[in-house]
Structure formats: C-alpha cells, structure tokens
Design a protein around this motif. Sequence first.
Motif, PDB file in Angstrom:
ATOM      1  N   THR A  20       0.816  -1.123   0.094  1.00  5.98           N
ATOM      2  CA  THR A  20      -0.068  -0.092  -0.218  1.00  5.98           C
ATOM      3  C   THR A  20       0.866   1.430   0.075  1.00  5.98           C
ATOM      4  OG1 THR A  20      -1.795  -1.202   1.052  1.00  5.98           O
ATOM      5  CG2 THR A  20      -2.030   1.250   1.450  1.00  5.98           C
ATOM      6  N   TRP A 217     -13.645   0.722  -6.190  1.00 10.66           N
ATOM      7  CA  TRP A 217     -13.097   1.174  -5.035  1.00 10.66           C
ATOM      8  C   TRP A 217     -12.908  -0.080  -4.000  1.00 10.66           C
ATOM      9  CZ3 TRP A 217     -15.116   6.056  -1.744  1.00 10.66           C
ATOM     10  CH2 TRP A 217     -14.222   6.357  -0.823  1.00 10.66           C
ATOM     11  N   THR A 219     -10.875  -2.608  -0.980  1.00 18.75           N
ATOM     12  CA  THR A 219      -9.939  -2.371  -0.045  1.00 18.75           C
ATOM     13  C   THR A 219      -8.539  -3.091  -0.433  1.00 18.75           C
ATOM     14  OG1 THR A 219     -10.464  -4.638   0.809  1.00 18.75           O
ATOM     15  CG2 THR A 219     -11.736  -2.731   1.667  1.00 18.75           C
ATOM     16  N   THR A 220      -7.593  -2.721   0.331  1.00 16.49           N
ATOM     17  CA  THR A 220      -6.281  -3.709   0.050  1.00 16.49           C
ATOM     18  C   THR A 220      -6.432  -4.855   0.039  1.00 16.49           C
ATOM     19  OG1 THR A 220      -5.655  -3.312   2.243  1.00 16.49           O
ATOM     20  CG2 THR A 220      -4.976  -1.398   0.511  1.00 16.49           C
ATOM     21  N   LYS A 221      -7.117  -5.629   1.038  1.00 13.91           N
ATOM     22  CA  LYS A 221      -7.317  -7.220   0.949  1.00 13.91           C
ATOM     23  C   LYS A 221      -7.936  -7.632  -0.263  1.00 13.91           C
ATOM     24  CE  LYS A 221      -5.405  -7.968   5.047  1.00 13.91           C
ATOM     25  NZ  LYS A 221      -3.889  -8.945   4.729  1.00 13.91           N
ATOM     26  N   GLU A 222      -9.127  -6.854  -0.637  1.00 13.04           N
ATOM     27  CA  GLU A 222      -9.775  -7.343  -1.887  1.00 13.04           C
ATOM     28  C   GLU A 222      -8.710  -7.234  -3.087  1.00 13.04           C
ATOM     29  OE1 GLU A 222     -14.310  -5.904  -0.874  1.00 13.04           O
ATOM     30  OE2 GLU A 222     -12.793  -4.433  -1.611  1.00 13.04           O
ATOM     31  N   TYR A 233      -2.832   5.856  -4.077  1.00 15.85           N
ATOM     32  CA  TYR A 233      -4.065   6.617  -3.791  1.00 15.85           C
ATOM     33  C   TYR A 233      -3.942   8.066  -4.097  1.00 15.85           C
ATOM     34  CZ  TYR A 233      -5.239   2.294  -1.409  1.00 15.85           C
ATOM     35  OH  TYR A 233      -5.628   0.939  -1.144  1.00 15.85           O
TER      36      TYR A 233
END
Length: 295
Positions: A20, A217, A219-222, A233
Amino acid sequence: MTTTKARTFRELMNAPEILTVPSAYDALGAKVIEQAGFAAVHMTGSGTSASMLGLPDLGFTSVSEQATNAKNIVLAVDRPVIMDADAGYGNAMNTWRAIREFERAGIVGCHLEDQVNPKRCGHLEGKTLISTEEMCGKIEAAVEARVDPDFTVIARTDARESFGLDEALRRSREYVAAGADCIFLEAMLTVDEMKRVRDELDVPLLANMVEGGKTPWLTTKELEAIGYNLAIYPLSGWMAAASVLQKLYAELRDTGTTQGFWGKYGLGMTFPELFEVFEYGRISELEQRFVRGQD
C-alpha cells in the motif's frame, strides 16, 4: 552488498503481500505517511499540479517542477519514493531526460503513460493515446536512462477507455517486452476486468484507487486477493486537505474565529504535536550541537 531504496521497493513490490503506497502531494504529506507506518510513498502528479500550481491534472506541470517536488519529498522521509512521470513530458528523449532528473532527485521508480502530451487525469474523459510503437520507445528510453537497475519503470496504459480491454492488454504485453517492470492498466470498470488483467499478465500490477473514479473502489485485502502487487491513492491526501480547508475557512469567515472548529469536526492537534510532525525535537538537538559563535 548495500541494499538501496530502489532494491527495497522492488522487494516490497514482489512480496506476497500487497504494498500500500499512499500518495503525497508535498513533503508534509510524505512525513505523515511515513509516521503512519507505511513502507513507501507515492508522489501524486495530480496533487502536485493542484498544490504547486492550483491547476487540474491536465499536463500543466514541467519536469523541473516535478523534480523539485520529488526532491523535497525524498529529503523529508526515509522511505522509498515513487512518482507519477505523466507522459514523459514530450518524446522519448524528453522521457530519457525526465528519468535522469527524477532518479537524481532520489526517486526509486515512476509510472509513465501512453497518452498524447499534454495528458489528462486517467479518470477524466477525452484522453488521446500515442501509438504502441512510440510508447515502447519511451519505455526503452526510461530503461536506458536509469542508473540503478532496480529503479522501477511502471508502464501505464489508458487504452481501456478508447479502445477496450483487449487493446489495453495487448499494449501492456508490448510494454513489458520493451522493458517495463510493472503494469498500471488504468480505468478498469469492473472487478471481472481487474481479475482478467491479473490472469493474462505475468508481471507485477499496480492498482489505482481513485475515490469516485472509474475503477471499483476496493480495499487492499480485496486487491491482494485478486493478485495486485501495489496500490496507490493519488487523490486521497489532497482531497482530504481541500475538504478540511474548505470547512475551516468557511468557519473563520462566518464566525470570525477558528476556536470552535476543531471540536466540531473532531480534528486538531496541539501546537507541540504539530511541530513534532516535523521532528522539531530532533532538529533542536542538532541546532544545539552545531550552531555556534552567534553570541
């Protein structure tokens, strides 16, 4: 052998966990990102244009302006910093010069896009693209220009909007063959498209998370579950700053003070806390050690 920041970034990009990389538009933002515990920083091109020039992301910034902002961000943090190199600021030789400038400013990687100059934000309409052949020349020039072989060249294609996903994937494969280390396929419209890109490209992938943009949009896990290697970002920081500033100055205009602002929105910090963002204590210690003969 000494591990450079460029090597560190490559190792982070190639690790099993997603990297990230929040985006900073200036040195203050970069320091906050570092203090939040992130392992790397991305210098946003749109935020640089907004903060330095007060202009939208329509290709207004120059190599020198970008390099100055990059240098300030690199000096502010002890983290690898990558950046937006727009469309290379001209032809392949302009790209060659830009990479030399950015690497010497301390940048460890950048993304370069296949738009016609002047470029546009990837989530705006009306983009025009150069040929695959011309873009491959720019990528080859970028690879030639870097001194550290671990400097990461990220090729971005904006072909999805104008020509469809098949063409964007074809271009991506050509860009990898030209020497790109990572692919940034901009403005995918669905999760299925994102999964297809992962299935068809055997190279690290960058996900561009733009609040309100075209791409889902996630999440980082997704993103990690799909198989993306890093996420940037580019709007988050300066969108937050602009939002808070709008409210702050409206409060000052309407009430004649900012006294009630911080509690109203649950924001704020003490004066000492603010100065410690800039490591005032450490700088003061250095000042005591080195500043002499001024009695």
